[in-house]
Design an enzyme around this catalytic site. Structure first.
Site, mmCIF file in Angstrom:
data_model
loop_
_atom_site.group_PDB
_atom_site.id
_atom_site.type_symbol
_atom_site.label_atom_id
_atom_site.label_comp_id
_atom_site.label_asym_id
_atom_site.label_seq_id
_atom_site.Cartn_x
_atom_site.Cartn_y
_atom_site.Cartn_z
ATOM 1 N N CYS A 19 48.694 45.256 42.953
ATOM 2 C CA CYS A 19 49.380 45.571 41.702
ATOM 3 C C CYS A 19 50.400 46.687 41.831
ATOM 4 O O CYS A 19 51.397 46.701 41.118
ATOM 5 C CB CYS A 19 48.374 45.883 40.601
ATOM 6 S SG CYS A 19 47.440 47.421 40.830
ATOM 7 N N CYS A 64 39.319 49.625 43.567
ATOM 8 C CA CYS A 64 39.582 49.656 42.135
ATOM 9 C C CYS A 64 38.336 49.251 41.360
ATOM 10 O O CYS A 64 37.994 49.870 40.343
ATOM 11 C CB CYS A 64 40.752 48.727 41.794
ATOM 12 S SG CYS A 64 41.286 48.852 40.068
ATOM 13 N N MET A 121 42.909 50.138 30.703
ATOM 14 C CA MET A 121 43.238 51.332 31.465
ATOM 15 C C MET A 121 44.723 51.344 31.810
ATOM 16 O O MET A 121 45.255 50.332 32.272
ATOM 17 C CB MET A 121 42.432 51.382 32.770
ATOM 18 C CG MET A 121 40.947 51.539 32.585
ATOM 19 S SD MET A 121 40.080 51.652 34.189
ATOM 20 C CE MET A 121 40.322 49.984 34.829
ATOM 21 N N MET A 155 40.007 44.795 29.297
ATOM 22 C CA MET A 155 41.119 43.895 29.017
ATOM 23 C C MET A 155 42.349 44.319 29.806
ATOM 24 O O MET A 155 42.967 45.344 29.502
ATOM 25 C CB MET A 155 41.395 43.853 27.518
ATOM 26 C CG MET A 155 40.171 43.441 26.693
ATOM 27 S SD MET A 155 40.528 43.230 24.944
ATOM 28 C CE MET A 155 41.441 41.678 24.979
ATOM 29 N N SER A 156 42.699 43.516 30.804
ATOM 30 C CA SER A 156 43.839 43.827 31.661
ATOM 31 C C SER A 156 45.150 43.338 31.073
ATOM 32 O O SER A 156 46.221 43.664 31.572
ATOM 33 C CB SER A 156 43.645 43.187 33.032
ATOM 34 O OG SER A 156 43.635 41.772 32.908
ATOM 35 N N GLY A 157 45.069 42.523 30.007
ATOM 36 C CA GLY A 157 46.266 41.907 29.462
ATOM 37 C C GLY A 157 46.527 40.542 30.043
ATOM 38 O O GLY A 157 47.586 39.953 29.803
ATOM 39 N N GLY A 200 36.841 39.856 33.377
ATOM 40 C CA GLY A 200 37.223 38.469 33.595
ATOM 41 C C GLY A 200 37.069 38.011 35.028
ATOM 42 O O GLY A 200 37.680 37.026 35.438
ATOM 43 N N VAL A 207 44.958 36.411 31.060
ATOM 44 C CA VAL A 207 44.253 35.326 30.379
ATOM 45 C C VAL A 207 42.746 35.412 30.596
ATOM 46 O O VAL A 207 41.962 35.088 29.691
ATOM 47 C CB VAL A 207 44.806 33.956 30.840
ATOM 48 C CG1 VAL A 207 44.538 33.712 32.312
ATOM 49 C CG2 VAL A 207 44.227 32.828 29.999
ATOM 50 N N ASP A 208 42.306 35.847 31.762
ATOM 51 C CA ASP A 208 40.872 35.840 32.063
ATOM 52 C C ASP A 208 40.095 36.805 31.164
ATOM 53 O O ASP A 208 39.070 36.432 30.574
ATOM 54 C CB ASP A 208 40.642 36.190 33.535
ATOM 55 C CG ASP A 208 41.168 35.108 34.471
ATOM 56 O OD1 ASP A 208 41.135 33.925 34.092
ATOM 57 O OD2 ASP A 208 41.615 35.452 35.582
#
Length: 355
Positions: free
Chosen positions: A199, A101, A33, A8-10, A125, A12-13
């Site tokens: 990022c 990554c 992470m 979960m990256s935070g 996602g 929507v996907d």
């Protein structure tokens, strides 16, 4: 019950990916992470791994009744992604940090955590698909249904054994449908913008990041033409990439383009647009997914960058482990450090890093 770790990256996907896996009957655990340690000299607001993203991921996990873990991956991210990015630019290459990554973090560190927790699979996602060849039992990587969002290019470094434990639930969906699902379920991430930049360099100033990260200034040097004649002075090789036209500061009455970066002599080589075309590519760090080996030329479609339209070519791997790609027609601005990825239809054969 089948179990899954949701990366979960935070965004929507990954939020919708978690919901879809629950609907498929999985007992899900969220995992986020943290990528940046205190003191990293970067601007990381709204970047993957930023504190707000971890809070958004936790909020979605809570809404879905999932446990949520936060793992510190900053050391690995700094070593494998940020340092690798800076080193590549200093050596005249233009890297793709998303590939690294995925290779080292999402399907490296996080996959190790999945195994430690005894879970069955890891879920992201990404817009891609995993399929099992019913004849061979081999797990394959395939393009997403939505060609505009397909991310299979960034995933070519995955192996069949990894793909056996990976799920991409968004691979059959279009982005508009993912947004709709998020809004209907009241996720805080529903209207969150997609990340458009690297990022750890969200302001797009790659050279500035590299100098801050390395603590070194990149020295000025000569612009030269293809014959070696000096045309002017450049600001440092980290400011340039193959195919670049803007920002050169060279006035010769017609457009010039970066055709090469000679880091040994600290020169930036300029030429005409037609000088940017070549029909052969060689790559290292080769990973094959759909086949065990490619000793003889195979017909493929190959991409030399993410937004490149795959082009027909012949590809093979020589005895020294290098991947060779011979395009039917010359391609513009083949760039060392980028990935060349091979396809047959919607199946990813594999790929490597252009040298």
């Amino acid at each position: 019950m089948k179990t899954a770790m949701i990366a979960m990256s935070g965004g929507v996907d990954s939020s919708v990916a978690a919901l879809l896996m629950q609907q498929q009957g999985y007992d899900c655990v969220g995992a986020t992470m943290t990528l940046f340690r205190a003191g990293d000299q970067i601007v990381c607001e709204r970047a993957c791994g930023a504190p707000d993203d971890a809070a958004d991921a936790a909020a979605v996990a809570a809404r879905l009744g999932m446990k949520h873990h936060v793992f510190d991956a900053s050391a690995a991210f700094r070593t494998h992604v940020m340092a690798g990015f800076a080193d590549a630019y200093e050596h005249g290459r233009t890297p793709n940090p998303c590939v690294e990554c995925n290779r080292c973090l999402k399907f490296g560190c996080l996959m190790d955590k999945m195994a430690e927790l005894g879970l069955d699979c890891i879920v992201t996602g990404h817009y891609a698909r995993v399929a099992k060849d019913q004849e061979t039992g081999r797990f394959l990587l395939k393009k997403a249904v939505d060609p505009a969002k397909d991310q299979s290019y960034f995933l070519y470094a995955l192996t069949p054994s990894q793909l056996a434990h990976i799920r991409f639930p968004l691979g059959e969906l279009e982005k508009s449908e993912v947004r709709r699902i998020a809004e209907e379920n009241g996720f805080v991430t529903a209207k969150k913008k997609d990340s458009q930049d690297i990022c750890f360099v969200p302001d797009g100033d790659y050279a500035g990041f590299i100098e801050r990260f390395s603590g070194r200034s990149c020295p000025e040097g000569d612009f030269v033409d293809l014959q070696g004649s000096v045309l002017g002075r450049h600001r440092g090789v980290i400011h340039y990439t193959i195919g670049q036209r803007k920002g050169l500061g060279i006035a010769v009455g017609h457009p010039l383009y970066v055709c090469g970066l000679d880091t040994d002599q600290n020169r930036v080589i300029l030429g005409e647009n037609e000088d940017l075309f070549q029909d052969a590519v060689t790559a290292e760090r080769v990973n094959l997914i759909a086949v065990d080996a490619m000793p003889v030329p195979m017909r493929v479609e190959a991409k030399i960058r993410y937004r490149h339209t795959a082009q027909p070519a012949l590809a093979w791997v020589s005895d020294d482990g290098l991947l060779h790609v011979k395009f039917d027609t010359p391609q513009r601005a083949v760039t060392p450090g980028q990935a060349v990825v091979l396809y047959q239809g919607d199946t990813v054969l594999g790929g490597g890093t252009i040298i």
